[in-house]
Design a protein around this motif. Structure first.
Motif, PDB file in Angstrom:
ATOM      1  N   PRO A   1       8.464  -5.426 -11.669  1.00 28.59           N
ATOM      2  CA  PRO A   1       7.408  -6.429 -11.580  1.00 28.59           C
ATOM      3  C   PRO A   1       6.767  -6.573 -10.192  1.00 28.59           C
ATOM      4  CG  PRO A   1       9.523  -7.525 -11.511  1.00 28.59           C
ATOM      5  CD  PRO A   1       9.792  -6.044 -11.697  1.00 28.59           C
ATOM      6  N   VAL A   2       7.382  -5.998  -9.152  1.00 31.38           N
ATOM      7  CA  VAL A   2       6.895  -6.184  -7.789  1.00 31.38           C
ATOM      8  C   VAL A   2       6.752  -4.833  -7.107  1.00 31.38           C
ATOM      9  CG1 VAL A   2       7.419  -7.188  -5.520  1.00 31.38           C
ATOM     10  CG2 VAL A   2       8.009  -8.437  -7.595  1.00 31.38           C
ATOM     11  N   LEU A   3       5.624  -4.635  -6.418  1.00 34.57           N
ATOM     12  CA  LEU A   3       5.379  -3.403  -5.672  1.00 34.57           C
ATOM     13  C   LEU A   3       5.172  -3.761  -4.199  1.00 34.57           C
ATOM     14  CD1 LEU A   3       4.813  -0.321  -5.619  1.00 34.57           C
ATOM     15  CD2 LEU A   3       2.394  -0.902  -5.903  1.00 34.57           C
ATOM     16  N   ILE A   4       5.943  -3.126  -3.338  1.00 30.46           N
ATOM     17  CA  ILE A   4       5.782  -3.291  -1.887  1.00 30.46           C
ATOM     18  C   ILE A   4       4.986  -2.113  -1.379  1.00 30.46           C
ATOM     19  CG2 ILE A   4       6.971  -3.432   0.328  1.00 30.46           C
ATOM     20  CD1 ILE A   4       9.441  -4.437  -1.231  1.00 30.46           C
ATOM     21  N   SER A   5       3.958  -2.383  -0.593  1.00 31.99           N
ATOM     22  CA  SER A   5       3.155  -1.313  -0.014  1.00 31.99           C
ATOM     23  C   SER A   5       2.594  -1.784   1.321  1.00 31.99           C
ATOM     24  CB  SER A   5       2.030  -0.929  -0.965  1.00 31.99           C
ATOM     25  OG  SER A   5       1.343   0.195  -0.477  1.00 31.99           O
TER      26      SER A   5
END
Length: 79
Positions: free
Chosen positions: A74-78
């Protein structure tokens, strides 16, 4: 614990070695740890040496998009 993924890219055209893929992955782990998220190795997507202009030729980007579409996390770090 919330599962998260990360996408990290570095192009040698960018010219800033302080933003290497390895450093971006390390920072992603730090962000996940600070927030109590789990960053699984299978959800670390990278493109080292690929230009940002070549979206269709970046295997890590394509794999990340497929994982997002499949709702693998559910979460994307970029950066």
């Amino acid at each position: 614990m919330i599962l998260c993924g990360t996408y990290c890219r570095y192009s040698h055209d960018d010219g800033d070695d302080s933003e290497s893929v390895a450093l971006q992955v390390q920072r992603s782990h730090e962000v996940a740890d600070e927030r109590g998220w789990q960053l699984a190795p299978a959800l670390i997507f990278t493109d080292d040496g690929y230009s940002g202009r070549e979206m269709k030729r970046r295997p890590g980007y394509i794999a990340c998009l497929e994982a997002v579409r499949a709702r693998r996390f559910p979460v994307l770090i970029s950066k």
